[in-house]
Scaffold this active site. Structure first.
Site, PDB file in Angstrom:
ATOM      1  N   ASP A 177      58.479  49.387 123.394  1.00  0.00           N
ATOM      2  CA  ASP A 177      58.793  50.209 122.232  1.00  0.00           C
ATOM      3  C   ASP A 177      57.493  50.558 121.510  1.00  0.00           C
ATOM      4  O   ASP A 177      56.621  49.707 121.340  1.00  0.00           O
ATOM      5  CB  ASP A 177      59.731  49.444 121.290  1.00  0.00           C
ATOM      6  CG  ASP A 177      60.134  50.266 120.087  1.00  0.00           C
ATOM      7  OD1 ASP A 177      61.090  51.052 120.204  1.00  0.00           O
ATOM      8  OD2 ASP A 177      59.508  50.123 119.018  1.00  0.00           O
ATOM      9  N   ASN A 185      55.949  60.567 113.427  1.00  0.00           N
ATOM     10  CA  ASN A 185      56.820  61.722 113.211  1.00  0.00           C
ATOM     11  C   ASN A 185      56.813  62.172 111.760  1.00  0.00           C
ATOM     12  O   ASN A 185      56.754  63.368 111.461  1.00  0.00           O
ATOM     13  CB  ASN A 185      58.248  61.386 113.649  1.00  0.00           C
ATOM     14  CG  ASN A 185      58.442  61.478 115.148  1.00  0.00           C
ATOM     15  OD1 ASN A 185      57.766  62.258 115.820  1.00  0.00           O
ATOM     16  ND2 ASN A 185      59.345  60.691 115.686  1.00  0.00           N
ATOM     17  N   HIS A 190      57.340  66.203 114.536  1.00  0.00           N
ATOM     18  CA  HIS A 190      57.930  65.814 115.821  1.00  0.00           C
ATOM     19  C   HIS A 190      57.140  66.349 117.017  1.00  0.00           C
ATOM     20  O   HIS A 190      57.194  65.760 118.104  1.00  0.00           O
ATOM     21  CB  HIS A 190      59.387  66.265 115.887  1.00  0.00           C
ATOM     22  CG  HIS A 190      60.282  65.460 114.988  1.00  0.00           C
ATOM     23  ND1 HIS A 190      60.779  64.228 115.348  1.00  0.00           N
ATOM     24  CD2 HIS A 190      60.747  65.698 113.733  1.00  0.00           C
ATOM     25  CE1 HIS A 190      61.519  63.732 114.374  1.00  0.00           C
ATOM     26  NE2 HIS A 190      61.511  64.604 113.377  1.00  0.00           N
ATOM     27  N   ASP A 194      56.156  64.066 120.086  1.00  0.00           N
ATOM     28  CA  ASP A 194      56.400  64.399 121.490  1.00  0.00           C
ATOM     29  C   ASP A 194      55.134  64.259 122.318  1.00  0.00           C
ATOM     30  O   ASP A 194      55.175  63.808 123.473  1.00  0.00           O
ATOM     31  CB  ASP A 194      56.943  65.835 121.609  1.00  0.00           C
ATOM     32  CG  ASP A 194      58.393  65.952 121.157  1.00  0.00           C
ATOM     33  OD1 ASP A 194      59.042  64.909 120.935  1.00  0.00           O
ATOM     34  OD2 ASP A 194      58.876  67.089 121.027  1.00  0.00           O
ATOM     35  N   GLU A 220      61.897  56.113 121.344  1.00  0.00           N
ATOM     36  CA  GLU A 220      60.553  55.659 121.687  1.00  0.00           C
ATOM     37  C   GLU A 220      60.579  54.406 122.540  1.00  0.00           C
ATOM     38  O   GLU A 220      59.580  53.692 122.631  1.00  0.00           O
ATOM     39  CB  GLU A 220      59.736  55.408 120.417  1.00  0.00           C
ATOM     40  CG  GLU A 220      60.246  54.305 119.523  1.00  0.00           C
ATOM     41  CD  GLU A 220      61.203  54.787 118.444  1.00  0.00           C
ATOM     42  OE1 GLU A 220      61.247  54.156 117.382  1.00  0.00           O
ATOM     43  OE2 GLU A 220      61.912  55.799 118.663  1.00  0.00           O
TER      44      GLU A 220
END
Length: 299
Positions: A177, A185, A190, A194, A220
């Site tokens: 994670d 973010n 975002h 990404d 994630e």
């Protein structure tokens, strides 16, 4: 055409990346394969040192080689040729395993006037591309990261558990994670998030064996299915991936974004199901989070 004129054309057509540095380790030549492997065009690197956020080599333990441990620097100092397997930084942000061979560049009197590094991409790119095509056919692909999606992971685990039950073939999983991903973010948007996801996925892909599988579990979270591996080797692999990602960055609007990952690692046990295996790895992941993040918990 004499050899001096032909040289650039010859080395531009070889499969391996090749670059030449002067005595100050500034890059003076960069061939087409170096552009392909690293993502950096010659115009972006000529005149610069490779340590200037270009290749920034790491060894297998995550040590930065551009600060006194560089094989090329050592070879220019003692004139001894060297070979090593290291990890270079791709322009897109991920780390690529390469095999390097370094030697000196000498003048007619034998004096060292520079260095030469030849490097070969040793990732399983071709096999990875074949795997992507297979996953696309079966709709088992996460579009953003080009890794297996949750359905693909579950299907792979079903097969591995059956093989373990029938033949005792070992495998382990890494449940990973991204630490504080929400901050990325919320701070940068975002699109930046990404990019980070893609860089991490590319790091997994570039450093995986042909028969292992990495997938995006959701958001994630990632899972790696590591086949035919011992407990000790699984923990070592987890720490190596974690260290590679810690030393990886991607640029977003000129800003370098760096993240770390926390990880739970476990080997399959007799009687395990998909649920028990993932739950155990998930519990270990949260132990890593609770212990300060950027670490691997193994059991």
């Amino acid at each position: 055409m004499d050899i001096k004129t032909a040289f650039p054309k010859i080395v531009d057509n070889i499969h391996d990346g090749l670059y030449i540095v002067d005595k100050n380790r500034a890059i003076t030549f960069w061939n087409k394969a170096a552009e392909r492997i690293t993502g950096y065009a010659a115009g972006e690197v000529l005149g610069k040192k490779c340590s200037e956020n270009i290749l920034t080599h790491l060894d297998g333990k995550g040590n930065k080689l551009c600060t006194g441990r560089c094989p090329l620097e050592k070879t220019m100092a003692d004139k001894k040729m060297r070979e090593a397997d290291i990890f270079l930084h791709h322009k897109n942000g991920h780390r690529i395993p390469v095999s390097v061979r370094v030697s000196t560049l000498n003048d007619t009197a034998g004096n060292v006037i520079g260095g030469i590094e030849l490097f070969t991409d040793i990732s399983y790119q071709t096999l990875t591309e074949q795997r992507i095509k297979e996953l696309e056919k079966l709709a088992l692909l996460d579009i953003l990261t080009q890794l297996a999606n949750r359905t693909g992971i579950i299907r792979a685990l079903q097969g591995d558990l059956e093989e373990h039950k029938r033949y005792g073939v070992p495998f382990g999983i890494l449940f990973m994670d991204i630490d504080h991903f929400k901050v990325v973010n919320d701070t940068f948007g975002h699109d930046a998030g990404d990019k980070v996801l893609k860089v991490i996925a590319d790091t997994f892909t570039a450093n995986s064996r042909a028969f292992d599988l990495y997938g995006r579990w959701g958001g994630e979270e990632f899972i790696g299915i590591i086949r035919n591996i011992t407990a000790e080797a699984l923990e070592s692999l987890g720490n190596r991936l974690r260290t590679l990602i810690e030393n990886t960055f991607c640029l977003h609007e000129g800003i370098p974004l760096k993240v770390t990952i926390s990880m739970g690692a476990t080997i399959v046990r007799r009687g395990d199901t998909i649920d028990t295996l993932i739950k155990r790895a998930d519990t270990l992941l949260y132990e890593s989070k609770a212990s300060g993040r950027n670490r691997t918990s193994f059991r």
